[in-house]
Motif scaffolding. Structure first.
Motif, short mmCIF file in Angstrom:
data_model
loop_
_atom_site.label_atom_id
_atom_site.label_comp_id
_atom_site.label_asym_id
_atom_site.label_seq_id
_atom_site.Cartn_x
_atom_site.Cartn_y
_atom_site.Cartn_z
N LEU A 287 31.29 49.34 41.75
CA LEU A 287 30.51 50.21 42.63
C LEU A 287 31.03 50.17 44.06
CD1 LEU A 287 27.99 52.00 43.10
CD2 LEU A 287 26.72 49.89 43.52
N VAL A 288 31.27 48.96 44.56
CA VAL A 288 31.68 48.80 45.96
C VAL A 288 33.12 49.26 46.18
CG1 VAL A 288 32.12 47.13 47.79
CG2 VAL A 288 30.03 46.97 46.43
N ASN A 289 34.02 48.80 45.33
CA ASN A 289 35.45 49.02 45.57
C ASN A 289 35.98 50.37 45.10
OD1 ASN A 289 36.65 46.33 46.66
ND2 ASN A 289 35.23 45.72 45.05
N LEU A 290 35.29 50.99 44.15
CA LEU A 290 35.78 52.27 43.64
C LEU A 290 34.95 53.47 44.10
CD1 LEU A 290 36.71 51.34 39.95
CD2 LEU A 290 38.11 51.22 42.02
N LEU B 288 28.92 44.46 51.16
CA LEU B 288 28.28 44.94 49.95
C LEU B 288 28.63 44.12 48.71
CD1 LEU B 288 28.63 48.76 50.60
CD2 LEU B 288 26.61 47.33 50.94
N MET B 289 29.67 43.28 48.79
CA MET B 289 29.98 42.40 47.67
C MET B 289 29.13 41.14 47.67
SD MET B 289 31.95 43.55 45.38
CE MET B 289 32.27 42.01 44.52
N ASP B 290 28.31 40.96 48.70
CA ASP B 290 27.39 39.83 48.73
C ASP B 290 26.35 40.03 47.62
OD1 ASP B 290 25.41 37.93 49.26
OD2 ASP B 290 25.53 38.19 51.43
N GLU B 291 26.22 39.03 46.75
CA GLU B 291 25.30 39.15 45.62
C GLU B 291 23.84 39.24 46.05
OE1 GLU B 291 25.84 35.65 43.29
OE2 GLU B 291 25.25 34.27 44.91
N ARG B 292 23.54 38.85 47.29
CA ARG B 292 22.17 38.98 47.78
C ARG B 292 21.90 40.37 48.36
NH1 ARG B 292 18.87 34.50 48.67
NH2 ARG B 292 19.77 32.51 48.02
N VAL B 293 22.95 41.10 48.66
CA VAL B 293 22.79 42.46 49.19
C VAL B 293 22.67 43.46 48.05
CG1 VAL B 293 23.85 44.29 50.57
CG2 VAL B 293 23.96 41.91 51.35
N ILE B 294 23.66 43.46 47.16
CA ILE B 294 23.59 44.27 45.94
C ILE B 294 23.50 43.28 44.79
CG2 ILE B 294 24.73 45.96 44.48
CD1 ILE B 294 26.00 47.19 46.89
#
Length: 344
Positions: free
Chosen positions: A46-49, A30-36
């Motif tokens: 958003l992803v980590n928290l 989800l940290m992939d800039e092309r995914v989110i």
């Protein structure tokens, strides 16, 4: 004689169905800039928290349901594909499996291939329809990895294969196992969803409605994920002899409150049940291997919803997995993209 490398790439899988490994996988994915595709800081928060901490325990339980004795279905089927395709292609080729996220990673597998003095590498993303978040991300990761190599061989990316006759035939064959003994009132073709803004970005500001993506492939929308999904459905429906009123194309796995491409599968399930439809055959033609999104989401969760709303039968057609026709399709892609270069 120098060999040709074949890099098979699927999305990815956690190393185990444990919560820590699932959380690690979700964070990388989800940290992939092309995914989110939102600003880095917003994505990180958003992803980590929020997503990884709260979603990992639930996802881990689901992974435990689909986990095979030898590991994740995606990895088990992928390694089988690697082995059988390598045997089919013969000694002139080196076939390796990689995952876009987690292991075996693209950098690790390409590091191995770098030492083989390959004349060419054919990259085959395991996504029938093109999307920036899937095939596009694979392309980017491969290019980022090889840019530091001293000697970079010719690298070719196999294109979208959503209309490949063997893909259509493979899903039709799998459907035949159900059609032999059952009569269905409706057919649902459910694809993984995307935020609507990503299709607008792919269209350079235009919407799918403006470009007629549900109606057919054109010069402007040929690379649109939604257009390719609708075309996949049309080809499958044609192969199965279905009239337009007998099937629906829809999209699953929506995340958050943002508008994603529609119609949503959950809404279609409710609509069909509301019309009194009792028997449905479902397909997931965006996936070539069964996984959480097929086995659990389409095969179990939507089935449960349909039955609770008054439906009687909801069956899911299996993905291609490691069937002979899938291997034949992969072999055809390799041969198609392994055309000799004029200068070599």
């Amino acid at each position: 004689m120098a060999k040709t490398g074949v890099l098979l790439v699927n999305l990815g899988t956690p190393d185990s169905p444990s919560v820590p490994d699932v959380r690690k996988y979700l964070r990388e994915f989800l940290m992939d800039e092309r995914v989110i595709d939102i600003p880095f800081l917003n994505r990180w928060l958003l992803v980590n928290l929020i997503i990884a901490p709260f979603r990992a325990p639930k996802s881990a339980k689901i992974y435990q349901e689909v986990w095979l004795p030898n590991g994740s279905p995606l990895k088990v089927y992928g390694l089988s594909n690697e082995k059988v395709l390598g045997e089919e292609l013969g000694s002139e080729y080196v076939v390796r499996l990689a995952m876009r996220y987690q292991n075996p990673s693209i950098p690790a597998v390409l590091a191995e291939m770098e030492k083989m003095y390959l004349k060419k590498i054919i990259v085959i993303p395991f996504f029938p329809q093109y999307a920036s978040a899937t095939s596009g991300s694979v392309h980017q990761k491969v290019m980022e990895t090889v840019k530091t190599w001293q000697n970079i061989p010719e690298i070719v990316f196999a294109g979208d294969f959503y209309k490949h006759p063997l893909l259509v035939q493979g899903f039709a064959d799998n459907a035949g196992k159900f059609l032999q003994n059952n009569s269905y009132e409706h057919y649902v073709f459910s694809y993984h969803g995307l935020p609507e803004r990503q299709t607008v970005k792919a269209h350079h500001g235009k919407t799918c409605s403006e470009l007629g993506c549900e109606e057919g492939i054109t010069e402007q929308n040929y690379a649109c994920y939604k257009a390719q999904c609708f075309e996949t459905t049309r080809l499958l429906a044609e192969k199965l002899g279905l009239s337009k009123e007998m099937y629906t194309t829809c999209f699953q796995s929506r995340l958050g409150k943002e508008v994603w491409i529609q119609p949503y599968t959950e809404d279609v399930v409710k609509e069909l049940a509301g019309k009194g439809i009792k028997k449905v055959l479902a397909f997931s033609p965006a996936f070539v291997a069964d996984c959480l999104e097929t086995t659990i989401e389409v095969g179990e969760e939507y089935k449960e919803m349909f039955i609770e709303l008054g439906g009687e039968q909801w069956d899911l057609v299996e993905s291609l997995n490691d069937t002979p026709i899938w291997i034949e399709l992969l072999k055809d892609l390799v041969k198609t993209y392994d055309q000799p270069s004029v200068f070599r």
